[in-house]
Scaffold this active site. Structure first.
Site, PDB file in Angstrom:
ATOM      1  N   TRP A  86      50.177  50.690  54.215  1.00 32.64           N
ATOM      2  CA  TRP A  86      50.963  50.763  52.991  1.00 32.64           C
ATOM      3  C   TRP A  86      51.039  52.195  52.487  1.00 32.64           C
ATOM      4  CZ3 TRP A  86      53.781  46.760  51.365  1.00 32.64           C
ATOM      5  CH2 TRP A  86      54.470  46.920  50.158  1.00 32.64           C
ATOM      6  N   GLU A 128      49.678  40.336  46.646  1.00 28.82           N
ATOM      7  CA  GLU A 128      50.497  39.443  45.810  1.00 28.82           C
ATOM      8  C   GLU A 128      51.802  39.061  46.483  1.00 28.82           C
ATOM      9  OE1 GLU A 128      52.114  43.508  44.714  1.00 28.82           O
ATOM     10  OE2 GLU A 128      50.176  42.635  45.280  1.00 28.82           O
ATOM     11  N   HIS A 133      44.078  48.736  43.147  1.00 30.38           N
ATOM     12  CA  HIS A 133      44.177  48.910  41.694  1.00 30.38           C
ATOM     13  C   HIS A 133      42.827  49.211  41.059  1.00 30.38           C
ATOM     14  CE1 HIS A 133      48.116  47.000  42.596  1.00 30.38           C
ATOM     15  NE2 HIS A 133      48.485  47.951  41.752  1.00 30.38           N
ATOM     16  N   ASP A 145      50.779  46.274  37.985  1.00 29.95           N
ATOM     17  CA  ASP A 145      52.112  46.139  38.572  1.00 29.95           C
ATOM     18  C   ASP A 145      52.322  44.780  39.231  1.00 29.95           C
ATOM     19  OD1 ASP A 145      50.392  46.807  40.618  1.00 29.95           O
ATOM     20  OD2 ASP A 145      51.710  48.274  41.542  1.00 29.95           O
ATOM     21  N   GLU A 163      49.593  50.997  33.112  1.00 34.10           N
ATOM     22  CA  GLU A 163      49.158  51.642  34.349  1.00 34.10           C
ATOM     23  C   GLU A 163      49.630  53.092  34.382  1.00 34.10           C
ATOM     24  OE1 GLU A 163      49.393  50.943  39.211  1.00 34.10           O
ATOM     25  OE2 GLU A 163      50.215  49.456  37.835  1.00 34.10           O
TER      26      GLU A 163
END
Length: 254
Positions: free
Chosen positions: A36, A124, A145, A154, A244
């Site tokens: 990622w 997610e 996170h 997010d 965030e």
């Protein structure tokens, strides 16, 4: 209206194949497990938009490549860069982050995820699908996170408390808990746990079962069973992204 030819070869980190209206999207990095970063983040946002605009897609299967669904764990270059963003940079990334999830939810046909291995970054995404299948080798962790130094704002703050329950979800986000496939099933994140070689065939089997329904049944079923998630995302995602971003830009200014 978008056509399959418009996007099937467009992305570096997503491969597609379609058969009888069933679209399989497979995340990868250079043909191996997805690493990622900013490129796949942007490409997934755009891919979900194009998939939703292609009316020939009747069912969508989301999967990964090789031994992992998505990685790496938190100590990545992308995460380190995110810690030092200014307001303008965060505004750009936050816009993409919002559309990543809202574009996925705008796809109006049933979605099946086949989690082929550990999903340590953006877990997610497969959990947001309507049917979630997992290999026996799969794991789920929000590594990017809170335990990676970022506010879990997010979308994970919506998805995991909703999917696994408020207390389990908060614990998962704050501790970096790593769930194996069976634990994820017990917590309500996964519907079926399968041997690795049975995972994708089962996804296609279920897709063909869903495909037997009339088109409007499929599309309207997808809309109604995701409405609660869409409402919570519309209400809480911008707020989460704002907090965030505030924490990130404050750190950058110190």
């Amino acid at each position: 209206m978008t056509r399959f030819a418009d996007y099937k070869d467009r992305f570096k980190t997503i491969s597609f194949r379609r058969e009888d209206g069933i679209l399989e999207m497979r995340f990868h990095t250079d043909g191996g497990p997805l690493r990622w970063g900013f490129v796949p983040h942007e490409e997934a946002e755009e891919a979900f938009l194009q998939i939703g605009r292609d009316r020939e897609n009747q069912v969508v299967i989301m999967t990964g490549t090789g031994a992992e669904f998505s990685g790496p764990a938190p100590d990545s270059t992308a995460n380190r860069k995110a810690h030092h963003m200014g307001p303008r940079e965060w505004a750009e990334l936050g816009w993409t982050a919002k559309n990543l999830l809202t574009n996925l939810l705008a796809i109006d046909v049933p979605m099946i995820s086949a989690v082929n291995g550990p999903a340590l970054r953006h877990p997610e995404l497969p959990v947001m699908c309507d049917i979630v299948l997992a290999s026996e080798t799969a794991e789920f962790q929000d590594s990017a996170h809170f335990v990676g130094g970022l506010v879990p704002g997010d979308g994970v703050h919506v998805i995991f408390p909703l999917a696994m329950g408020l207390n389990r979800g908060r614990y998962f986000l704050l501790t970096g808990q790593r769930l194996n496939a069976q634990q994820a099933k017990e917590y309500g994140l996964v519907n079926e746990v399968l041997a690795p070689d049975q995972l994708l065939p089962r996804a296609w089997e279920l897709a063909r079962i869903v495909l037997k329904q009339p088109e409007m049944n499929r599309r309207y079923a997808r809309l109604i069973i995701t409405e609660q998630l869409r409402r919570q995302m519309n209400e809480l995602l911008p707020y989460g992204l704002a907090l965030e971003g505030l924490a990130i830009t404050q750190r950058a200014g110190d």
